[in-house]
Design an enzyme around this catalytic site. Structure first.
Site, PDB file in Angstrom:
ATOM      1  CB  THR A 133       0.965 -94.358  61.354  1.00  0.00           C
ATOM      2  OG1 THR A 133       0.284 -95.345  62.141  1.00  0.00           O
ATOM      3  CG2 THR A 133       2.391 -94.209  61.836  1.00  0.00           C
ATOM      4  CB  ALA A 134      -3.857 -94.892  60.893  1.00  0.00           C
ATOM      5  CG  ASP A 137       5.140-102.798  69.269  1.00  0.00           C
ATOM      6  OD1 ASP A 137       4.263-102.455  70.081  1.00  0.00           O
ATOM      7  OD2 ASP A 137       5.077-103.857  68.609  1.00  0.00           O
ATOM      8  CE1 TYR A 189     -10.430-101.377  71.898  1.00  0.00           C
ATOM      9  CE2 TYR A 189     -12.816-101.122  71.966  1.00  0.00           C
ATOM     10  CZ  TYR A 189     -11.553-100.582  71.741  1.00  0.00           C
ATOM     11  OH  TYR A 189     -11.418 -99.253  71.387  1.00  0.00           O
ATOM     12  CD  GLU A 247      -5.329 -97.312  58.477  1.00  0.00           C
ATOM     13  OE1 GLU A 247      -4.552 -98.017  59.138  1.00  0.00           O
ATOM     14  OE2 GLU A 247      -4.936 -96.510  57.604  1.00  0.00           O
TER      15      GLU A 247
END
Ligand code: NDP
Ligand code: 8X3
Length: 250
Positions: free
Chosen positions: A9-10, A58, A151, A187
């Site tokens: 989606t991005a 998800d 991360y 994003e």
């Protein structure tokens, strides 16, 4: 030919879906934002002579992953390329101040989500007798940097899983590739800084970052090598970035 791209989606996933579509693949796109999936699906169908299947779920929820994979129609099950791309960083700070919810979002998405997808789709590839799994790691999976702790740990896990999958898939003739980008303007930083667009923009201030299309090119290149060639691992950075911590800015 069919490619399934998670997180389409991005950013990198979206650019990758577009490039595979441009090259005649039928595309399975996934993500949580249903509206974006539908809009993107219409765009792909209108611009390329291909078919698109959207799966809205998800990756952190095993039951959703299993239901989505089980819903794939038989003629879509011959998946040639799986791009394990869905992922995120949330927050940036020292371990002693870590926000547990941020850690869980990263671990659940970047490690467990990637595992859920792989666990449900790898048997299908084995059954088909072909396939290529492309795992999107990061330079953060090769090095660590200040405040990147969890991360970086999730992306080190992706790096380890990429190597492990290559061994497990070897007897089945399924290719496994790790792509490890440095700074890519998507994003990503907006998500990392929880919607603070100004702070996100500063990440790329004074330098030319990679684009999502640069990574899509690399993924497509890896996926379009001859049958006997497997690209194991690619680290790709902007020319102005030497590693996770050394960049040149104007
Ligand atoms: P974006 O934020 O632009 O895109 C992330 C994508 O992942 C979106 O499509 C999002 O879809 C999807 N996603 C996130 N969480 C979930 C979830 N729980 N379930 C399903 N889909 C999810 O970031 P990028 O394109 O930059 O990131 C793509 C990958 O590249 C990530 O794995 C990231 O770690 C990695 N990467 C990025 C770099 C960068 O500098 N940008 C550098 C190195 C690696 P939705 O929100 O609709 O669910
Ligand atoms: C994204 C790149 O350097 O912000 O994985 O970790 S970095």
């Amino acid at each position: 030919m069919i490619a399934l791209i998670t997180g389409a989606t991005a950013g990198i996933g979206k650019a990758t879906a577009e490039l595979f579509a441009k090259n005649g693949y039928n595309i399975i796109i996934t993500g949580r934002r249903k509206e974006r999936l539908e809009e993107f699906s219409s765009h792909l169908k209108a611009n390329y002579k291909i078919d698109v299947l959207t799966l809205n779920f998800d990756v952190r929820k095993l039951s959703e992953v299993e239901a989505a994979v089980n819903s794939i129609p038989t003629d879509w099950k011959k998946i040639n390329v799986l791009v394990n791309n869905a992922g995120l960083a949330v927050g940036l700070g020292p371990i002693q101040d870590g926000i547990i919810d941020d850690w869980e979002r990263m671990i659940d998405t970047n490690i467990k989500g990637l595992l859920y997808i792989t666990r449900t789709l790898a048997p299908l590839m084995i059954q088909n007798g072909f396939g290529h799994i492309v795992n999107i790691g990061s330079i953060a999976g090769k090095e660590v940097y200040a405040n990147g702790n969890v991360y970086c740990a999730t992306k080190h896990a992706v790096d380890a899983l990429n190597k492990a999958m290559r061994i497990d898939m070897l007897p089945h003739g399924i290719k496994v590739t790790g792509i490890h980008p440095g700074m890519v303007e998507t994003e990503f930083s907006i998500v990392r800084y929880k919607g603070d667009e100004e702070r996100a923009k500063n990440v790329y201030k004074g330098l030319q970052p990679l684009t999502a299309e640069d990574i899509a090119d690399t993924i497509y290149w890896a996926a379009s090598r001859p049958a006997h060639v497997n690209i194991s691992d690619v680290i790709i950075t902007p020319t102005v970035q030497a590693n996770a911590t050394n960049t040149i800015r104007k």
